[in-house]
Design an enzyme around this catalytic site. Sequence first.
Site, PDB file in Angstrom:
ATOM      1  CG  ASP A   4      -0.144  -0.036   2.532  1.00 36.82           C
ATOM      2  OD1 ASP A   4       0.351  -1.111   2.904  1.00 36.82           O
ATOM      3  OD2 ASP A   4      -0.027   1.026   3.182  1.00 36.82           O
TER       4      ASP A   4
ATOM      5  CG  ASP B  56       3.086 -15.509  -8.145  1.00 36.47           C
ATOM      6  OD1 ASP B  56       3.059 -14.384  -7.600  1.00 36.47           O
ATOM      7  OD2 ASP B  56       3.698 -15.745  -9.200  1.00 36.47           O
TER       8      ASP B  56
END
Length: 572
Positions: free
Chosen positions: A186, A542
């Site tokens: 983030d 993944d």
Amino acid sequence: MSRIIFLYGGLVLLFAVSCKEAIPNPGDTFSGQIRLNQIGYYPNAVKKAVVVSEMDQRKFSVVDSHSGEPVFSGELSGQLDWELAGEMVRIADFSEFKKTGSYHIYIKDIGFSFPFEIKEHVLLPVFKGSIKGLYFQRASMALDEKHASQWSRPLGHPDDSVLYHPSSGKQSGSLNSPKGWYDAGDYNKYVVNASFPLGQFFLLEEQYPNSVADGDLNIPESGNGISDYLDELKYEMDWVLTMQDEDGGMFHKLTTKNFEGMVMPHEATNQKYIVGKGTAASLDFAGAAAQAARIFMPYDSIYAEKCLQAAKKAYNWSLENPQLEFVNPEDISTGQYGDTNFDDEFFWATSQLFITTSDNSYLEHLKKEDIDFNYSPGDGWTKFMRFMGIFTLLENKSLVPDELYGTFREGILNTADDLTMRTKTNDYFQCVDDFQWGSNSDVLNTAMIIAQAYRLEKKPEYLTAVRQAADYILGNNAVGYSFVTGFGDNPPMFIHHRQSAADGIVDPVPGLLSGGPNKDKQDVTDGVVYPENVTPMKSWVDHEDSYASNEICLNWNSPLTYILGFLEQESK
């Protein structure tokens, strides 16, 4: 070898004929059943590959990647039942083979492993890459093509007028708080998880100064006469210093109210706020800033003194506010980095200030502490600080009273002995058996403890355990991935990282460590799909949505950098 006998004129002629099995060309197809360090091994290191198979294979070969010729052969171990991984495996031990070069492991009916190298300084590229990854996390500046290559991007988050949230104690106004690294996937910045990683990064510099030279990383500051490593760390330290209130206490974080979408930094334009204030952030900052004062003193005494005075102010504020816990306000949903017990933070901050100042008033506090030397998975920003304090105290024996030093030394050696013993029986030769959020950092943090023991006593088994932790991170694990983006032939491609998801480039930003297997899989409720009946060591996917297993974070990269730097120095 076998012998073929020919008769010629009454003479018996013996010809030796090779019975070596013909090995095919590996091409570009590699077997995921053979797990090993996809970067490579130091010549004198223990070298083990894990072969996942229930068949009765007995032999393996090391094959030269260029000639295709076998250069070493060995017997696979007996079969092992690894419950955490949910696998039946055999071990290919090729430690005896020490010749430098590029190789594959080959096993009949299974195929070839990913390529790997054997050479000195084999981990140097990924070591430097793990630091350069921090540059790609920089806020408040554009990343130009000269330094960022294909991952160049416009400036995002100048953070020059960040509004105070009421939880900060300020009812109006704004703060100029630029620079620093984005914390994780983030675009927010957190004092707790800036200070803790800085402490681990600083430790490497104190123990192995100048491991990175000026110009090694190709960053904007390259060529200024100071190590690129210190330049990068200062970029983060500069930001953390802005988060100190006038009274010495530290604001907890600089953040939007909610996480941004998967967009580029310059497109993430929601209002940011200075949120909260608390004991954890203040003590963590005090510890990191006191270290920074020592680190930067030879290069910039004015900056070093600024860091030291800020550390003292934050520490004194914490003494007056010893139990101010931070909890997210109702309208804030970004990372909390919460804690309810500040004993470890006090110990770390006190240790760093004592070593920096030699002020015995700090030593008196240390003498009163009851230290827990046991490591538990999940000991990250809430508890590992006590170890960081111990590491620094052990580095400065002349300042620490003999009895206290002896306690710390014995505690670290005992813990390291226990952890090292676990590597001999644990799946994939690492110390962790409880795979929580950020389990890769647990593997590396335990390796940091063992590394300190090695600095105290040069036992080969300590060095082997640290190397095997690196092997695990770089491919010798239950999912067969090298967990560092951009390194190895099978790295993560879809990390939970906003720039990597939004930049339109196939390869993610390099040098960032994926969090690793997480048995709790908190992101399942958000639609992330894991394999059915997945085991703890395989609880990883993944996928860019998997924040629980495949996000990146500063406090995961920091022990990675430490361990790789340690190995590069201690494997000479």
